[in-house]
Enzyme design. Structure first.
Site, mmCIF file in Angstrom:
data_model
loop_
_atom_site.group_PDB
_atom_site.id
_atom_site.type_symbol
_atom_site.label_atom_id
_atom_site.label_comp_id
_atom_site.label_asym_id
_atom_site.label_seq_id
_atom_site.Cartn_x
_atom_site.Cartn_y
_atom_site.Cartn_z
ATOM 1 C CB CYS A 1 -1.934 1.649 6.300
ATOM 2 S SG CYS A 1 -1.542 0.803 4.744
ATOM 3 C CB CYS B 1 -6.401 -0.664 5.471
ATOM 4 S SG CYS B 1 -4.670 -1.166 5.331
ATOM 5 C CD GLU C 1 -2.012 4.108 3.133
ATOM 6 O OE1 GLU C 1 -1.719 3.473 2.094
ATOM 7 O OE2 GLU C 1 -3.153 4.105 3.603
ATOM 8 C CG HIS D 1 -1.920 -1.027 1.285
ATOM 9 N ND1 HIS D 1 -2.991 -0.981 2.154
ATOM 10 C CD2 HIS D 1 -2.082 -2.168 0.571
ATOM 11 C CE1 HIS D 1 -3.756 -2.034 1.975
ATOM 12 N NE2 HIS D 1 -3.226 -2.775 1.029
#
Length: 143
Positions: free
Chosen positions: A79, A76, A48, A46
């Site tokens: 993260c 999420c 992040e 992801h």
């Protein structure tokens, strides 16, 4: 936040979900990335996670005290946990994510008693633009 949107658009060009992130420390961009889960065949890639990893390597430390993260979509749970473990100072995000978000939606990770560090959180920055980017991407996919 402009850089995060640039990264989201680059992710979209790679046929990734258009989410971008940038990590800033002392007014300087330390890391920037867009989602790369498909490209890297890595569910943890992801935006992040990528910027936190890049910044930690760049700075040579696991804790990123004083750093701020800008991201185009609410993080999420994975993260949010990484944000906490990295000890980020502030989190800025554009659109909330009712399905997968874990900051102001879903599990609200930073309110968990097992959360070690809670950053300052600012949401809704350029929310309409972020929602449009995601909506257009998924409409094109369903096509």
């Amino acid at each position: 936040m402009e850089i995060a949107f640039e990264e989201a658009k680059k992710a979209q060009e790679r046929d990734e979900v258009p989410i971008g992130a940038v990590l800033v420390l002392d007014g300087m961009v330390i890391a920037r990335a867009g989602n790369r889960t498909r490209e890297l065949a890595d569910p943890t890639a992801h935006a992040e996670m990528l910027v936190i990893s890049q910044a930690a390597r760049e700075l040579g430390r696991e804790r990123l005290d004083g750093a701020d993260l800008y991201v185009t979509l609410e993080p999420c749970t994975m993260c949010a946990a990484a944000i906490s473990f990295a000890r980020l100072r502030r989190l800025y995000f554009a659109a909330s994510d009712d399905k997968g978000g874990a900051v102001t939606s879903g599990v609200r990770f930073f309110h968990s008693p097992t959360c070690h560090h809670v950053p300052e959180v600012y949401s809704g920055l350029r929310e309409t633009e972020a929602r449009s980017l995601l909506r257009d991407f998924f409409q094109q996919k369903r096509g």
